[in-house]
Design an enzyme around this catalytic site. Sequence first.
Site, PDB file in Angstrom:
ATOM      1  CB  CYS A  96      -1.001  -0.038   1.164  1.00 23.42           C
ATOM      2  SG  CYS A  96      -2.373   1.123   0.930  1.00 23.42           S
ATOM      3  CG  HIS A 204      -3.797  -3.234   3.395  1.00 26.24           C
ATOM      4  ND1 HIS A 204      -2.748  -2.739   4.150  1.00 26.24           N
ATOM      5  CD2 HIS A 204      -4.359  -2.182   2.778  1.00 26.24           C
ATOM      6  CE1 HIS A 204      -2.704  -1.420   4.019  1.00 26.24           C
ATOM      7  NE2 HIS A 204      -3.660  -1.058   3.179  1.00 26.24           N
ATOM      8  CD  GLU A 206      -1.447  -5.623   5.775  1.00 29.19           C
ATOM      9  OE1 GLU A 206      -1.091  -5.969   4.630  1.00 29.19           O
ATOM     10  OE2 GLU A 206      -1.995  -4.517   6.021  1.00 29.19           O
TER      11      GLU A 206
END
Length: 242
Positions: A96, A204, A206
């Site tokens: 990002c 994202h 994660e």
Amino acid sequence: MTDGPLVASAWLKPDYRSALERAGARIRELTPLAVLPDALDGCDAVMLTGGVDVDPALYGATERHPSVQIDPERDTYEFALARLALERDMPLLAICRGAQVVNVVAGGTLIQDIPSALAGALEHRQAGAKDQPSHPVRVTEGSCLAHLFPNTAGGEHALDVNSRHHQSVDRLAPGFVVSATSPDGIIEAFERPGSRFCLGVQWHPENFWRSGSFRELFDALVDAARRYRAGRSDTKDTTAST
Ligand code: MN
């Protein structure tokens, strides 16, 4: 896992830690007090994380969109970190804001606010849970990203990703290629061919650490970090401390 490769990162939130640790990495958390380049001694990879916007002045913009929020201290530190990772060809995963930092450091520019800049853009700031996909991306055939996600359906090489950004790459930096785009034409991933491992993603991954979706990205970073460590001169010297 005590012997995992050491990944340097900053502005870490818990999901980033969990994703890295599940992939077998150790983490060195950097802050602006950790002086570069010394703070990278012994590190095997760099991961750049999400957060506020890059100062548009850093890519030559003379006006700043009202929605843009910046952190000059963070820009200064992470630009230095990204520059070192690129110069040394350290394995690099940029997420990002991190991907935007890499693009600007390498000479690219950003779209300051997608809804203002692109009529008919998809909603890139999803309302739902962080770990739910909200739009697809088309993956570039033959890219590193395609190699990591070989599943294709009916010839459509697509991934469903989450989306929590209002900026994206505008002009891609020299030396990089697009790895994925969303249906409205936004660059959602890019990579530097010829690097050990150098990938930026606009989504994202994660946030998916619990389900394991997108773990391929963290596994690839850690694999590249292991190879980088094996080639580092200070690890070949058995008398050197780590
Ligand atoms: Mn998006």
